[in-house]
Design a protein around this motif. Structure first.
Motif, PDB file in Angstrom:
ATOM      1  N   CYS B  83      38.607  35.947  -7.336  1.00 23.65           N
ATOM      2  CA  CYS B  83      38.031  36.284  -6.029  1.00 23.65           C
ATOM      3  C   CYS B  83      38.600  37.602  -5.512  1.00 23.65           C
ATOM      4  N   TYR B  84      39.915  37.767  -5.639  1.00 23.85           N
ATOM      5  CA  TYR B  84      40.573  38.989  -5.158  1.00 23.85           C
ATOM      6  C   TYR B  84      40.104  40.212  -5.954  1.00 23.85           C
ATOM      7  N   ARG B  85      39.955  40.019  -7.282  1.00 23.65           N
ATOM      8  CA  ARG B  85      39.556  41.150  -8.131  1.00 23.65           C
ATOM      9  C   ARG B  85      38.130  41.604  -7.840  1.00 23.65           C
ATOM     10  N   THR B  86      37.240  40.637  -7.612  1.00 27.05           N
ATOM     11  CA  THR B  86      35.815  40.979  -7.439  1.00 27.05           C
ATOM     12  C   THR B  86      35.438  41.141  -5.971  1.00 27.05           C
ATOM     13  N   LEU B 120      37.834  32.077  -1.363  1.00 25.26           N
ATOM     14  CA  LEU B 120      37.058  32.973  -0.488  1.00 25.26           C
ATOM     15  C   LEU B 120      37.868  34.243  -0.224  1.00 25.26           C
ATOM     16  N   PRO B 121      37.195  35.400  -0.227  1.00 27.93           N
ATOM     17  CA  PRO B 121      37.938  36.656  -0.040  1.00 27.93           C
ATOM     18  C   PRO B 121      38.375  36.848   1.403  1.00 27.93           C
ATOM     19  N   MET B 122      39.543  37.466   1.590  1.00 32.22           N
ATOM     20  CA  MET B 122      39.950  37.941   2.906  1.00 32.22           C
ATOM     21  C   MET B 122      39.651  39.431   2.890  1.00 32.22           C
ATOM     22  N   ARG B 123      38.524  39.776   3.488  1.00 34.20           N
ATOM     23  CA  ARG B 123      38.111  41.170   3.409  1.00 34.20           C
ATOM     24  C   ARG B 123      37.510  41.649   4.720  1.00 34.20           C
ATOM     25  N   ILE B 128      40.033  44.544   0.745  1.00 29.98           N
ATOM     26  CA  ILE B 128      40.289  43.155   0.384  1.00 29.98           C
ATOM     27  C   ILE B 128      41.798  42.983   0.414  1.00 29.98           C
ATOM     28  N   ILE B 129      42.276  42.113   1.303  1.00 27.64           N
ATOM     29  CA  ILE B 129      43.733  42.001   1.432  1.00 27.64           C
ATOM     30  C   ILE B 129      44.269  40.745   0.766  1.00 27.64           C
TER      31      ILE B 129
END
Lengths: 237, 269
Positions: B83-86, B120-123, B128-129
């Motif tokens: 998730c973080y990478r994409t 889920l992304p934190m963005r 994107i953190i």
């Protein structure tokens, strides 16, 4: 709408080429956008002024000098109260204020002054001062432009300083600003002349300036130019 | 309490932590705990990227979750990392069917009792953190309303963290600005003292001040501070080369030896 104001101001600041920014433009663009007589930007350290980033005229320079010397005025209040401070009629204010600042400012032709705090989030840097040679309030448009200008200036100062080597003032602030170095040089000289510490030397210089109805910066200039020697003054000087 | 009021209460609680004494770990712990309380998930955890861009475990709703998140980082595979990478959500991954995707993480999570995983992304816009991990103990798809609610929690936390970082940065720079100005004041005062004592101009006084500081391996502002407080003689007398310096601060003898040299600062008033 605020976006358009900001864009307009930023375009004027960096120009069509966007090749860097001179700090004097911060004040110049402010005058251009708002149509006031002059503008100055003051940095504050704690609740005291530490110097000006830029000024547009000798009168706005005087406004900054007076505030630096006296520790009172629209910028000082705007910074300390954390809100705009508006005085549309300096000679006949609704609330009496700035007893030391107002006289010399009015003599120099200042009729109205407006201070806007420079801040980024909760970080407070100083204030923007606008002045007019006519009595009267700012229009809503001028007020809105001044708020955006103060915001842009605050960020500009931080961005410039963020790129400076640690422990040194950003070169743009150093070359474009006036941090009253001559006053501190003179304080060092007077400290030796009177064999007192620099804080006491500063008090003696302030007292002399007040007693002779002169600006502290002018007294300091005379000390550094070795025209005025505190060890040769009579006691009541 | 209805689900809606629990969601609203959670958002208010998250926003509340932003007001005073903001603490990132506390905010993310509340976020992880509320995901378990309010949403239908067995465990929740959060990872944030450090300044080096590598993820770190910041909060977990249980010790088992914390272990799995650390395992994800160690084995460099799992929903949070993907998730973080994409920057895209990873949802409804049935652990019984993902062994090809996560050959090490899959069995480990299954052994810990989980059946499906989500991240889920934190963005915020381009940044994107980190990512929010949600693990289920049953097989099955996560309700889209729960996914939306979890993303809303993550968004609130993301904005809070980014604002907090910007504020910290501004604070640090402003402190540096004040420090630089204070240093200059002290240096100017010391220049004035030397200029008066020696009967020289400010440029020459500065050159002497700087040379003296260099000889003693002191920062210019620190040396200037010693000059104006008159402590220089005492300090230098013991720590440095005693003989030339144990007299009064900056008397002629100590200064005459050092010839002024050119300096970028010399022409300043």
């Amino acid at each position: 709408m605020p976006g358009e104001r900001r864009l307009g101001i930023l375009t004027r600041l960096v120009g069509p080429t966007a090749s860097g920014m001179e700090t004097k433009l911060l004040c110049a663009v402010c005058v251009e956008v708002t149509g006031v007589t002059g503008a100055g930007i003051m940095l504050m350290s704690g609740d005291m002024p530490s110097g000006s980033v830029c000024t547009t005229s000798t009168v706005s320079e005087l406004i900054e000098k007076l505030q630096y010397e006296l520790g009172e005025g629209p910028s000082v209040d705007a910074h300390n109260k954390d809100r705009p401070v508006l005085e549309p009629d300096l000679a006949d204010p609704k609330v009496p204020r700035w007893l030391a600042f107002s006289g010399p400012a009015i003599t120099a032709g200042v009729r109205a002054v407006f201070g806007f705090p420079l801040q980024v989030g909760a970080v407070r840097l100083g204030a923007l001062t606008l002045y007019c040679d006519r009595v009267g309030p700012l229009t809503d448009d001028q007020h809105a432009d001044a708020l955006v200008m103060a915001d842009v200036a605050a960020q500009a100062v931080l961005v410039l300083q963020a790129n400076a080597p640690l422990g040194t003032l950003a070169s743009e602030l150093e070359t474009g600003g006036d941090f009253q170095y001559v006053v501190h040089q003179a304080a060092g000289m007077v400290a030796v002349q009177l064999d007192v510490n620099v804080a006491d030397a500063m008090i003696r210089m302030r007292g002399h300036a007040f007693a002779h109805d002169r600006r502290l910066a002018d007294v300091a200039g005379d000390v550094v130019a070795r025209v005025l020697h505190f060890d040769e003054l009579d006691l009541d000087d | 309490m209805s689900r809606e009021s629990m969601l609203a209460k959670t958002l208010i609680e998250l926003a509340d932590t932003l007001v005073a004494d903001f603490d990132v770990v506390e905010l993310l712990t509340i976020l992880a705990d509320r995901c378990v309380d309010v949403l239908d998930v067995g465990a929740a955890g959060l990872m944030l990227a450090g300044p080096d861009g590598r993820l770190r475990v910041m909060a977990s709703s249980s010790e088992k979750m914390r272990f799995l998140e650390l395992f994800e980082l160690q084995s460099q595979e799992g929903p949070c990392l993907d998730c973080y990478r994409t920057g895209q959500p990873v949802v409804n991954q049935d652990l019984a069917k993902v062994n090809g995707r996560w050959p090490r993480f899959g069995p480990e999570a299954t052994a810990a009792g989980f059946r499906s995983v989500h991240a889920l992304p934190m963005r915020l816009r381009g940044s994107i953190i980190g990512a929010l991990n949600l693990f289920h103990v049953e097989v099955g798809t996560m309700r889209s309303a729960d996914i939306e609610a979890a993303q809303a929690f993550a968004d609130v936390a993301t904005i809070a963290i980014l604002q907090h970082r910007a504020k910290l940065e501004a604070q640090v720079v402003n402190e540096q600005l004040n420090q630089a100005l204070n240093s200059r004041i002290v240096i100017e005062q010391a220049k004035g003292m030397i200029a008066q004592r020696e009967g020289i101009d400010m440029a020459e006084a500065f050159a002497r001040l700087r040379n003296q500081a260099r000889e003693r391996n002191l920062r210019l502002a620190d040396f200037a501070r010693q000059v104006i407080t008159g402590t220089r003689g005492a300090l230098d007398g013991s720590a440095f080369d005693g003989s030339a310096l144990d007299g009064s601060a900056l008397d002629g003898s100590a200064l005459d030896g050092s010839a002024p040299t050119n300096s970028v600062l010399r022409n300043r008033p």
